[in-house]
Design a protein around this motif. Structure first.
Motif, PDB file in Angstrom:
ATOM      1  N   ARG A  51       0.835  -1.216   0.000  1.00  0.00           N
ATOM      2  CA  ARG A  51       0.000   0.000   0.000  1.00  0.00           C
ATOM      3  C   ARG A  51       0.864   1.259   0.000  1.00  0.00           C
ATOM      4  NH1 ARG A  51      -3.366  -3.081   3.377  1.00  0.00           N
ATOM      5  NH2 ARG A  51      -2.342  -2.293   5.235  1.00  0.00           N
ATOM      6  N   ARG A  52       1.916   1.252   0.825  1.00  0.00           N
ATOM      7  CA  ARG A  52       2.828   2.396   0.872  1.00  0.00           C
ATOM      8  C   ARG A  52       3.468   2.634  -0.492  1.00  0.00           C
ATOM      9  NH1 ARG A  52       8.659   1.531   2.973  1.00  0.00           N
ATOM     10  NH2 ARG A  52       8.611   0.566   0.930  1.00  0.00           N
ATOM     11  N   ASN A  53       3.914   1.562  -1.145  1.00  0.00           N
ATOM     12  CA  ASN A  53       4.565   1.704  -2.440  1.00  0.00           C
ATOM     13  C   ASN A  53       3.606   2.246  -3.501  1.00  0.00           C
ATOM     14  OD1 ASN A  53       6.818   0.746  -1.182  1.00  0.00           O
ATOM     15  ND2 ASN A  53       6.841  -1.229  -2.227  1.00  0.00           N
ATOM     16  N   HIS A  54       2.361   1.807  -3.452  1.00  0.00           N
ATOM     17  CA  HIS A  54       1.369   2.331  -4.409  1.00  0.00           C
ATOM     18  C   HIS A  54       1.075   3.807  -4.129  1.00  0.00           C
ATOM     19  CE1 HIS A  54       0.453  -1.135  -6.850  1.00  0.00           C
ATOM     20  NE2 HIS A  54       0.477  -1.885  -5.759  1.00  0.00           N
ATOM     21  N   GLU A  55       1.078   4.165  -2.859  1.00  0.00           N
ATOM     22  CA  GLU A  55       0.873   5.574  -2.506  1.00  0.00           C
ATOM     23  C   GLU A  55       2.040   6.425  -2.995  1.00  0.00           C
ATOM     24  OE1 GLU A  55       0.664   8.272   1.505  1.00  0.00           O
ATOM     25  OE2 GLU A  55      -0.325   6.319   1.547  1.00  0.00           O
ATOM     26  N   ILE A  56       3.260   5.934  -2.841  1.00  0.00           N
ATOM     27  CA  ILE A  56       4.444   6.651  -3.335  1.00  0.00           C
ATOM     28  C   ILE A  56       4.325   6.851  -4.842  1.00  0.00           C
ATOM     29  CG2 ILE A  56       6.936   6.395  -3.780  1.00  0.00           C
ATOM     30  CD1 ILE A  56       7.124   5.120  -0.953  1.00  0.00           C
ATOM     31  N   TYR A  57       3.962   5.803  -5.555  1.00  0.00           N
ATOM     32  CA  TYR A  57       3.839   5.894  -7.011  1.00  0.00           C
ATOM     33  C   TYR A  57       2.741   6.883  -7.412  1.00  0.00           C
ATOM     34  CZ  TYR A  57       3.172   4.620 -11.873  1.00  0.00           C
ATOM     35  OH  TYR A  57       3.042   4.664 -13.237  1.00  0.00           O
ATOM     36  N   ARG A  58       1.588   6.801  -6.718  1.00  0.00           N
ATOM     37  CA  ARG A  58       0.471   7.701  -7.022  1.00  0.00           C
ATOM     38  C   ARG A  58       0.881   9.162  -6.801  1.00  0.00           C
ATOM     39  NH1 ARG A  58      -2.859  10.218  -4.031  1.00  0.00           N
ATOM     40  NH2 ARG A  58      -2.380   9.070  -2.143  1.00  0.00           N
ATOM     41  N   LEU A  59       1.560   9.433  -5.685  1.00  0.00           N
ATOM     42  CA  LEU A  59       2.017  10.798  -5.409  1.00  0.00           C
ATOM     43  C   LEU A  59       3.007  11.267  -6.476  1.00  0.00           C
ATOM     44  CD1 LEU A  59       2.463  10.596  -1.534  1.00  0.00           C
ATOM     45  CD2 LEU A  59       0.767  11.960  -2.773  1.00  0.00           C
ATOM     46  N   TYR A  60       3.921  10.368  -6.864  1.00  0.00           N
ATOM     47  CA  TYR A  60       4.902  10.703  -7.895  1.00  0.00           C
ATOM     48  C   TYR A  60       4.206  11.024  -9.221  1.00  0.00           C
ATOM     49  CZ  TYR A  60       8.758  10.172 -11.197  1.00  0.00           C
ATOM     50  OH  TYR A  60       9.673  10.385 -12.191  1.00  0.00           O
ATOM     51  N   SER A  79      15.886   3.830  -3.128  1.00  0.00           N
ATOM     52  CA  SER A  79      14.689   3.064  -2.764  1.00  0.00           C
ATOM     53  C   SER A  79      13.445   3.648  -3.414  1.00  0.00           C
ATOM     54  CB  SER A  79      14.508   3.046  -1.245  1.00  0.00           C
ATOM     55  OG  SER A  79      15.543   2.311  -0.640  1.00  0.00           O
ATOM     56  N   ILE A  80      13.306   4.964  -3.359  1.00  0.00           N
ATOM     57  CA  ILE A  80      12.137   5.623  -3.966  1.00  0.00           C
ATOM     58  C   ILE A  80      12.093   5.331  -5.461  1.00  0.00           C
ATOM     59  CG2 ILE A  80      11.108   7.866  -4.547  1.00  0.00           C
ATOM     60  CD1 ILE A  80      10.619   7.208  -1.636  1.00  0.00           C
ATOM     61  N   ARG A  81      13.225   5.461  -6.125  1.00  0.00           N
ATOM     62  CA  ARG A  81      13.258   5.232  -7.574  1.00  0.00           C
ATOM     63  C   ARG A  81      12.938   3.771  -7.914  1.00  0.00           C
ATOM     64  NH1 ARG A  81      14.268   9.634 -10.188  1.00  0.00           N
ATOM     65  NH2 ARG A  81      15.517  11.294  -9.284  1.00  0.00           N
ATOM     66  N   LYS A  82      13.440   2.832  -7.115  1.00  0.00           N
ATOM     67  CA  LYS A  82      13.134   1.414  -7.346  1.00  0.00           C
ATOM     68  C   LYS A  82      11.640   1.150  -7.178  1.00  0.00           C
ATOM     69  CE  LYS A  82      17.569  -0.617  -6.098  1.00  0.00           C
ATOM     70  NZ  LYS A  82      18.325  -1.364  -5.082  1.00  0.00           N
ATOM     71  N   ILE A  83      11.047   1.754  -6.160  1.00  0.00           N
ATOM     72  CA  ILE A  83       9.606   1.586  -5.926  1.00  0.00           C
ATOM     73  C   ILE A  83       8.821   2.124  -7.108  1.00  0.00           C
ATOM     74  CG2 ILE A  83       7.675   2.439  -4.522  1.00  0.00           C
ATOM     75  CD1 ILE A  83       9.659   2.255  -2.092  1.00  0.00           C
ATOM     76  N   ARG A  88       5.437   1.074 -11.434  1.00  0.00           N
ATOM     77  CA  ARG A  88       5.054   1.446 -12.788  1.00  0.00           C
ATOM     78  C   ARG A  88       4.944   0.206 -13.661  1.00  0.00           C
ATOM     79  NH1 ARG A  88       9.188   5.125 -14.893  1.00  0.00           N
ATOM     80  NH2 ARG A  88       7.986   6.783 -13.918  1.00  0.00           N
ATOM     81  N   GLY A  89       5.910  -0.714 -13.527  1.00  0.00           N
ATOM     82  CA  GLY A  89       5.887  -1.970 -14.281  1.00  0.00           C
ATOM     83  C   GLY A  89       4.679  -2.812 -13.939  1.00  0.00           C
ATOM     84  N   GLY A  90       4.303  -2.870 -12.672  1.00  0.00           N
ATOM     85  CA  GLY A  90       3.138  -3.638 -12.234  1.00  0.00           C
ATOM     86  C   GLY A  90       1.861  -3.011 -12.743  1.00  0.00           C
ATOM     87  N   ALA A  91       1.807  -1.669 -12.780  1.00  0.00           N
ATOM     88  CA  ALA A  91       0.613  -0.965 -13.264  1.00  0.00           C
ATOM     89  C   ALA A  91       0.439  -1.185 -14.774  1.00  0.00           C
ATOM     90  CB  ALA A  91       0.725   0.519 -12.951  1.00  0.00           C
ATOM     91  N   ALA A  92       1.567  -1.244 -15.493  1.00  0.00           N
ATOM     92  CA  ALA A  92       1.493  -1.464 -16.937  1.00  0.00           C
ATOM     93  C   ALA A  92       0.979  -2.866 -17.258  1.00  0.00           C
ATOM     94  CB  ALA A  92       2.871  -1.243 -17.567  1.00  0.00           C
ATOM     95  N   ARG A  93       1.370  -3.857 -16.430  1.00  0.00           N
ATOM     96  CA  ARG A  93       0.918  -5.233 -16.654  1.00  0.00           C
ATOM     97  C   ARG A  93      -0.556  -5.402 -16.352  1.00  0.00           C
ATOM     98  NH1 ARG A  93       6.126  -6.512 -14.649  1.00  0.00           N
ATOM     99  NH2 ARG A  93       5.362  -6.523 -12.514  1.00  0.00           N
ATOM    100  N   GLN A  94      -1.100  -4.579 -15.430  1.00  0.00           N
ATOM    101  CA  GLN A  94      -2.500  -4.691 -15.060  1.00  0.00           C
ATOM    102  C   GLN A  94      -3.434  -4.089 -16.093  1.00  0.00           C
ATOM    103  OE1 GLN A  94      -2.784  -2.961 -11.174  1.00  0.00           O
ATOM    104  NE2 GLN A  94      -1.907  -4.739 -10.174  1.00  0.00           N
TER     105      GLN A  94
END
Length: 95
Positions: A51-60, A79-83, A88-94
Motif C-alpha cells: 500500500r505504501r509503495n502504491h501511494e508513493i507511485y500515485r504521489l509521484y 529506494s524511492i526510484r526502485k519503488i 510502474r511496471g506492475g501498473a502497466a501489466r495490469q
C-alpha cells in the motif's frame, strides 16, 4: 525458535536413529514447505508495504518530486526510484 530436548518430544525409536547420525549436537528441523508463510504474510507487513509503495507511485504520478518523497517516507533516493519503477511496471501489466 526455541530449543527442545529430543528426549522430551521424539519417540524413543526415532531418537535412537537420530543419535546414529548426530549425537549431542544441535540440529535445525525446518517447517514443512506447505505450512511456511511468505515474508510478511502473517503479520500484514507485506500488504502495508505494498500500500505504501502504491501511494508513493500515485504521489509521484501526481507531481510530487523524488526529494519530497524521500523526506515524507524517510527512504533513500535509490529506494524511492526502485519503488517507482517496480510499481510502474506492475501498473502497466495490469492494464
Amino acid at each position: 525458535m526455541g530449543y527442545k530436548n529430543g528426549r522430551d518430544i521424539l519417540p524413543p525409536s526415532l531418537l535412537k536413529q537420530l543419535q546414529d547420525y548426530i549425537s549431542g549436537e544441535i540440529i535445525y528441523i525446518p517447517k514443512k514447505e506447505q505450512t511456511r508463510a511468505g515474508w510478511g504474510e502473517n503479520n500484514g507487513t507485506r500488504q502495508t508495504i505494498l500500500r505504501r509503495n502504491h501511494e508513493i507511485y500515485r504521489l509521484y504520478e501526481n507531481g510530487t518530486s523524488v526529494p519530497e518523497l524521500i523526506k515524507k517516507y524517510h527512504l533513500s533516493e535509490d529506494s524511492i526510484r526502485k519503488i517507482i519503477v517496480k510499481t510502474r511496471g506492475g501498473a502497466a501489466r495490469q492494464r
